[in-house]
Structures are given as C-alpha cells and as structure tokens.
Design a protein around this motif. Structure first.
Motif, PDB file in Angstrom:
ATOM      1  N   ALA A   1      -1.696  -0.932   4.229  1.00  0.00           N
ATOM      2  CA  ALA A   1      -2.161   0.362   4.872  1.00  0.00           C
ATOM      3  C   ALA A   1      -1.707   0.674   6.081  1.00  0.00           C
ATOM      4  O   ALA A   1      -0.988   1.639   6.273  1.00  0.00           O
ATOM      5  N   MET A   2      -1.773  -0.121   7.020  1.00  0.00           N
ATOM      6  CA  MET A   2      -1.879  -0.042   8.232  1.00  0.00           C
ATOM      7  C   MET A   2      -0.096  -0.152   8.575  1.00  0.00           C
ATOM      8  O   MET A   2       0.333   0.628   9.487  1.00  0.00           O
TER       9      MET A   2
ATOM     10  N   LYS B   1     -11.650  -4.025   5.413  1.00  0.00           N
ATOM     11  CA  LYS B   1     -10.467  -4.287   4.942  1.00  0.00           C
ATOM     12  C   LYS B   1      -9.408  -3.808   5.700  1.00  0.00           C
ATOM     13  O   LYS B   1      -8.193  -4.049   5.391  1.00  0.00           O
ATOM     14  N   TYR B   2      -9.412  -2.895   6.681  1.00  0.00           N
ATOM     15  CA  TYR B   2      -8.286  -2.473   7.458  1.00  0.00           C
ATOM     16  C   TYR B   2      -8.353  -3.276   8.830  1.00  0.00           C
ATOM     17  O   TYR B   2      -7.411  -3.281   9.464  1.00  0.00           O
TER      18      TYR B   2
ATOM     19  N   ASN C   1      -4.091   0.252  -1.921  1.00  0.00           N
ATOM     20  CA  ASN C   1      -3.944  -0.862  -0.839  1.00  0.00           C
ATOM     21  C   ASN C   1      -4.417  -2.247  -1.521  1.00  0.00           C
ATOM     22  O   ASN C   1      -5.478  -2.719  -1.817  1.00  0.00           O
TER      23      ASN C   1
ATOM     24  N   VAL D   1      -5.112   6.897   2.135  1.00  0.00           N
ATOM     25  CA  VAL D   1      -4.778   5.753   1.571  1.00  0.00           C
ATOM     26  C   VAL D   1      -4.630   5.980  -0.237  1.00  0.00           C
ATOM     27  O   VAL D   1      -5.947   6.024  -0.559  1.00  0.00           O
TER      28      VAL D   1
ATOM     29  N   LEU E   1      -6.372   5.388   9.896  1.00  0.00           N
ATOM     30  CA  LEU E   1      -6.595   5.298   8.340  1.00  0.00           C
ATOM     31  C   LEU E   1      -7.995   6.065   7.953  1.00  0.00           C
ATOM     32  O   LEU E   1      -8.272   6.577   7.047  1.00  0.00           O
ATOM     33  N   GLU E   2      -8.831   5.971   9.089  1.00  0.00           N
ATOM     34  CA  GLU E   2     -10.291   6.273   8.595  1.00  0.00           C
ATOM     35  C   GLU E   2     -10.695   7.519   9.485  1.00  0.00           C
ATOM     36  O   GLU E   2     -11.718   8.252   9.101  1.00  0.00           O
TER      37      GLU E   2
ATOM     38  N   SER F   1       0.772  -1.098  -0.123  1.00  0.00           N
ATOM     39  CA  SER F   1      -0.066  -0.048  -0.053  1.00  0.00           C
ATOM     40  C   SER F   1       0.765   1.293  -0.128  1.00  0.00           C
ATOM     41  O   SER F   1       2.009   1.137   0.381  1.00  0.00           O
TER      42      SER F   1
ATOM     43  N   ASN G   1      -3.369  -6.123   6.083  1.00  0.00           N
ATOM     44  CA  ASN G   1      -3.299  -5.270   5.038  1.00  0.00           C
ATOM     45  C   ASN G   1      -2.176  -4.195   5.107  1.00  0.00           C
ATOM     46  O   ASN G   1      -1.472  -4.000   6.181  1.00  0.00           O
TER      47      ASN G   1
ATOM     48  N   SER H   1      -4.037   1.083  12.952  1.00  0.00           N
ATOM     49  CA  SER H   1      -4.938   1.148  11.820  1.00  0.00           C
ATOM     50  C   SER H   1      -6.231   2.037  11.791  1.00  0.00           C
ATOM     51  O   SER H   1      -6.636   2.579  10.783  1.00  0.00           O
TER      52      SER H   1
ATOM     53  N   PRO I   1     -12.971  -0.515  12.910  1.00  0.00           N
ATOM     54  CA  PRO I   1     -12.306  -0.025  11.414  1.00  0.00           C
ATOM     55  C   PRO I   1     -12.979  -0.966  10.461  1.00  0.00           C
ATOM     56  O   PRO I   1     -13.537  -1.954  10.715  1.00  0.00           O
TER      57      PRO I   1
END
Ligand code: AMP
Ligand code: MG
Length: 360
Positions: A317-318, A310-311, A35, A32, A129-130, A21, A315, A126, A307
């Motif tokens: 992204a984290m 997907k997170y 990812n 992001v 991310l959101e 990612s 993954n 994580s 989360p």
C-alpha cells in the motif's frame, strides 16, 4: 486533477514480505482498495534471519498470484489501473528484481507507466494512508534493515539527520533473541520476555549516547550481550532479565536520540508549528518504545504518530501511495531502470556504516 480518480498497483518485495496493493486517490483522499501481504517468516525462522536466496525464490513463487489477488480484492481489473509501481531499492537484490521485473512486464504489456519507488519513501509517506499530514514532519524509521531520522521537508525533499553506523534496531532485537535461543523474528519475543524480567539486572553499553547527534550504534550492545550469555546458564529467568535489560537500554537510547533529533529538526525547520514525528518500520510495534516516545512527546511538546502495524511493516500500500504521488507529478521510469540495493532517500547523506567517529 483533484477530483479525478487515480489508482496505482504497488508491489513490495525488498526483504521478507511479498505484498501487492491497489490504492486509489480521489478528491485528495487515499483509499486502500486491497493490500495482500505474504510474510516469509516461516521460511527464515529456522535460520534466525532472512536468507537472501530463499527470500528471492519465495517472492518469485508467489508474486503473480498476489497480483491477481490484489486486483480481485479491489474488485478491479487491469484496465482500471493507471500505473504500476514497485520497490526498486534499497533491499535485497534478488527480491527487488522479482518485484521490479513483474512491474515492468505489466507496464510493457498493458502500456501503462512503470514507477520505481524508493522503499524508504514508501515508509516516509505511509502515514497518509490513514490521515492527512502537512509537510514538513520528521520520520523515525526503525525496522529490520533501517534505523534513521529523516526530515520529510516536502515530496521528494528529504534530509537525513541521523542513522545507524552499524546494525539496524530490528537487527539488534533479532540478534539478541538468537543469543537467548528465542524465536525469529526476535522483536515480539524480546518484548514478551522483557515484561517478566528485571530491567536493572544487567548494565548494557549505550554507544554514542553522550554525543549530541541523532546517530545510533547497536553492534556493541550485541557483543556485550554475547559476553554475558557466555558466562551464564540460559535459564528462563536469565532470558527474562536479559530481555528486560535490553528493552530498557533500547528505550533509553531511542528516547535520548529522538530528543537530539528534535533539537536538530528545530535548527533546520524554523516555524512555530508543533512538530509531528512519524514512527514507522516493524520495530514501531514495540510498546516499550512507544511508551518512551509518548513521554518524550509530552516533555518536548511534540506529537508522535504511529501508523497501524499493517502499514508500519513492509506493505504494498505504501508503495502504491508513493506511486500515486509520482504519477501525479508525471515522474515515471524507463523500463531500463535497474534496482538499487543501496539507495539513500537523501542523496546528500554521508554513508555512515562502519564510521568509528561521528560528528555533530
Ligand atoms: P520490517 O523490517 O519493517 O519488516 O520489520 C521487521 C523487524 O521488526 C524485525 O527485525 C522484527 O524483530 C522487528 N519487530 C517486529 N515486532 C517488534 C516488536 N514488537 N518489538 C521490537 N521489534 C519488533
Ligand atoms: Mg520485513
């Protein structure tokens, strides 16, 4: 520092997902940019669990392609990336080596920092991310390999207050599913069957339930189910009732242990703020568990945060996000850094696997 754009490429390969990612931080916000996740479920399905050697081979077959895809999805080239981060533990050594060697190679060739990430730190952070979240908060990590409560006091300041002394919760779902001849991964299958069964048909043991700590034990549950399975015909009705009884038992364990963890948190973190509890890991997808935790949140006046799925599952992204946090603090690693199959987030946490008695 805040208005400078930072972009990190993150690599995850600690278990059965290869993921790469690119995450960007700009004006304090994370975005992001890509990812890419390749799950190995189809490879391990036949065996009913992750086969380490096959996992490592599958990671190495695809890692270079996923790196190219992650950059192309982000519409960037290597020159736009500030650093390369990779999960360096805990996890299966063969898989960790693939991700870490890829990251080190890129770091060397591109002359950009290499950052070794603790997979658990990735899960712990994580949620960012959101949405933004203030420290401290509580993490409940429930996945195929981990089950623990850790207080995220601040960046790089972690205190584990509960863990499993044997199997992880996801492992218990997977093993129960295997005993019932259900597909791998077991969690979603058990959840599906549980909806159709009688949750009161089988009384299953709840080890450590009467202890006031936040530790778990799931191995006895699996043995009890194996004994019952041996005495019954594995009909569809039996599978549904057993799945429902298992799910109900797990809901009750998670409810009680989370309540104990909240009490332990309050003894350590003394402020009047509403407690936030982030629930991460593949098992966090389970609707029964989510429902019991939401009910607990109302009773205890705490907020449970989940989360996106997907997170929650593994993954890149984290790992990129944790890489950014470390990059900002100049926390880089040498290329001699070795992957660590065992790497607790809280350095002072006592190793609990196999303990027969637990205190507290
Ligand atoms: P992870 O280790 O985070 O990659 O997540 C994989 C684990 O999550 C496996 O043990 C799955 O059985 C489990 N899992 C996935 N979905 C669910 C679900 N809906 N309910 C319970 N467990 C689940
Ligand atoms: Mg996984």
């Amino acid at each position: 520092m805040n208005n400078k754009k930072i972009r990190v490429l993150g690599i995850e390969s600690s278990c059965d997902e290869t993921s790469v990612s690119v995450v960007e931080k700009s004006n304090g916000d994370y975005k992001v940019l890509s990812n890419v996740v390749k799950s190995q479920i189809e490879i391990h399905k036949f065996y009913g669990g992750v086969v380490p050697e096959l996992a490592a081979r599958a990671h190495s077959d695809i890692i270079d392609k996923l790196i190219v895809m992650a950059l192309s999805d982000a519409k960037l080239s290597f020159k736009n990336i500030n650093a390369i981060s990779a999960t360096a533990g805990p996890g299966l050594l063969g898989g960790l080596l693939v991700g870490v060697v890829a990251a080190k190679t890129l770091s060397y060739i591109l002359n950009k920092p290499f950052i070794a990430i603790n997979h658990l730190e990735g899960h712990a952070l994580s949620i960012k991310l959101e949405r933004s979240i203030e420290y401290p908060y509580l993490l409940l990590l429930v996945s195929g390999g981990h089950t623990e409560f850790t207080i995220i006091k601040g960046f790089n300041s972690y205190k584990r207050i509960g863990t499993t002394i044997d199997d992880a919760l996801g492992e218990a779902f997977d093993k129960t599913a295997r005993l019932l001849n259900l597909d791998y991964p077991g969690g979603p299958q058990i959840e599906k069957y549980a909806k159709l069964g009688d949750k009161n048909r089988f009384k299953l043991p709840m080890p450590l339930m009467n202890e006031k700590n936040a530790h778990f034990s799931f191995a006895g549950l699996k043995s009890a189910i194996a004994n019952i399975v041996a005495k019954h015909r594995c009909t569809e009705k039996f599978k549904k009732d057993m799945a429902a009884s298992f799910q109900e038992t797990v809901n009750r364990i998670i409810f009680k242990k989370s309540q104990n963890a909240i009490r332990a948190y309050k003894k350590i973190i003394k402020n009047n703020k509403k407690i936030k509890i982030v629930v991460a890991g593949g098992v966090a997808a389970n609707k029964g568990i989510r429902k019991s935790l939401k009910r607990l949140g109302e009773i205890e006046d705490c907020e449970f945060l989940f989360p996106s799925i997907k997170y929650c599952t593994d993954n890149g992204a984290m790992i990129a996000l944790a890489g950014i946090e470390r990059f900002e603090r100049n926390k880089f690693n040498k290329l001699s850094f070795k992957p660590r199959p065992r790497w607790p987030l809280d350095k002072n946490a006592v190793f609990m696997k196999g303990k027969r008695t637990v205190e507290g």
